[in-house]
Design a protein around this motif. Sequence first.
Motif, PDB file in Angstrom:
ATOM      1  N   LEU A 142       0.822  -1.210   0.000  1.00 36.60           N
ATOM      2  CA  LEU A 142       0.000   0.000   0.000  1.00 36.60           C
ATOM      3  C   LEU A 142       0.856   1.261   0.000  1.00 36.60           C
ATOM      4  N   CYS A 171       1.493   1.354  -4.038  1.00 41.66           N
ATOM      5  CA  CYS A 171       0.345   2.242  -4.302  1.00 41.66           C
ATOM      6  C   CYS A 171       0.605   3.677  -3.862  1.00 41.66           C
ATOM      7  N   ARG A 172       1.743   3.925  -3.187  1.00 36.39           N
ATOM      8  CA  ARG A 172       2.197   5.262  -2.806  1.00 36.39           C
ATOM      9  C   ARG A 172       1.205   5.982  -1.899  1.00 36.39           C
ATOM     10  N   LEU A 173       0.559   5.245  -0.994  1.00 36.41           N
ATOM     11  CA  LEU A 173      -0.379   5.859  -0.067  1.00 36.41           C
ATOM     12  C   LEU A 173       0.367   6.436   1.129  1.00 36.41           C
ATOM     13  N   THR A 211      -2.716   4.325   4.657  1.00 35.29           N
ATOM     14  CA  THR A 211      -2.395   2.903   4.807  1.00 35.29           C
ATOM     15  C   THR A 211      -2.950   2.372   6.119  1.00 35.29           C
ATOM     16  N   TRP A 243       4.812   9.761  -6.117  1.00 28.14           N
ATOM     17  CA  TRP A 243       5.091   9.527  -4.696  1.00 28.14           C
ATOM     18  C   TRP A 243       5.600  10.811  -4.045  1.00 28.14           C
ATOM     19  N   TRP A 268       2.554  -8.890  -5.110  1.00 23.56           N
ATOM     20  CA  TRP A 268       2.093  -9.323  -3.795  1.00 23.56           C
ATOM     21  C   TRP A 268       2.745 -10.639  -3.383  1.00 23.56           C
TER      22      TRP A 268
END
Length: 482
Positions: free
Chosen positions: A181, A185-187, A192, A423, A457
């Motif tokens: 994440l 996904c650069r959260l 996250t 990001w 993953w």
Amino acid sequence: MRQEPAEPQAAGAPEALPDDVPTLQRMVRELQAVVARLEEQLRELAERTNRNSGNSSQPPSSDPPWRQRPPKPPTGKKRGGQRGHAGHYRRLQPPSAVDHVVVCTPDTCGHCGVHFPESSPRRRKFRRFQVVELPPIRPEITEYQVEGRRCRGCGRRTWGPLPAGVTRCVGPRVQAVAALLSGACRLPRRQTQALLADLFGVGLSLGTLCALEADTARALAAPYAELASEVPRVSVVGVDETSWKEAGTLHWIWTAVTKQFAFFHVDRHRSRAVFQALLPEAAGTGPVVISDRYSAYGHLPPERRSLCWAHLARDFRAAEERGGIDAVVGRWVLEVFGKVLAPWHRYRAGELTRAAFLAEIQARQQELRAPLHWGAEHGSRKTRTLCAALLDQWSSLWTWLEVAGGEPTNNAAERALRPAVLWRKSSFGHQSETGEQFVERMLTAVTTLRLQGRNVWHYLVATCEAARQGASAPSLLPHATG
């Protein structure tokens, strides 16, 4: 005769002009130089204001909303799929992957209403329709009750050991999804944290997330180092860099990209020394480097440097927008660029043999010299500098033709850097050396795995599990895909 006193000169009024002609001519020349300098500054400011992704290296996300892209020429076709186009459908999973089967049997004929008999015919026909659903997600919690036993001899207590791999309050899958994440996904960490709680019912503090990022960076250390040693051994590599921040100070993310992997490195400098550390030379040899015209790559010999035509196209598009002679030069060069890249696309699509492709390119090489010579002689200062530099680096314009796997643009490296740019825009960079390691290693792993078509993953889970067991992490090298 009485002389009238001269009237006092008003404050700020211009001084009286001198009577001698040479002094007036000198003042005119000085004023003309001032006007020319101000006009040049005005052109520089106007060009800087009008910069966009089409005429500079700025990303498309920086374009203002009112910027209109040039419309594509109409093809005369309707929108959507064309006649004869092969449709794309979601493939049915094999029966071994199906968890439940529900048979839907009709009772009456849908055409005339006649009831079907209860006994079915021998040859039954089915149309398969599959629905994918996620099962209810509930975290699996394992409680380890560590027993303490007191020694009769010394009277001290000994606690039972935890199983191998149990090092934190969360397992390797939670660690992998947290890394996915935040690193893929650069959260931001707070998002996250919220997603882990909402989707999986796992509540973690921000400090725990930071510790898990450090664990993931250490788990990726060996595959990252292995890939770093592979970069100088390839035949062609695209290199690019973009800005980054560490604890509020300016840093740079460098990337070296091939068709099967991408390597990222964060450094506080944007220099030739960093580039040479990224691609150390062995006995003067090394890969062909596709890059822009940044000076850090200027020491490379022509046979090892391939200039990016996409960057050059943006430079000449900016020249075209300056107007005057620059517009003629820019439009002329872009026209020749199109004549070179068109056969390249046809060759890559299999429509041209290599011999026919090289024959077409050879015919265009001399055609490109004319606008470059003309721009070097008659263009503005910027255009003269650009055209003269390309004439000096003429061999580097065509290096990509001489090596297998060469390409005229560095688009692969620019695409690889886009996640780093996004990001950077959604965060404040990193704050420590551990954060730097997490950024460069996650970018390397995620981009490489996607280039190789491997599951990110599954790789992260295997890597986190291996680190907790003290085993070797899976390799990121291309030959490890099998």
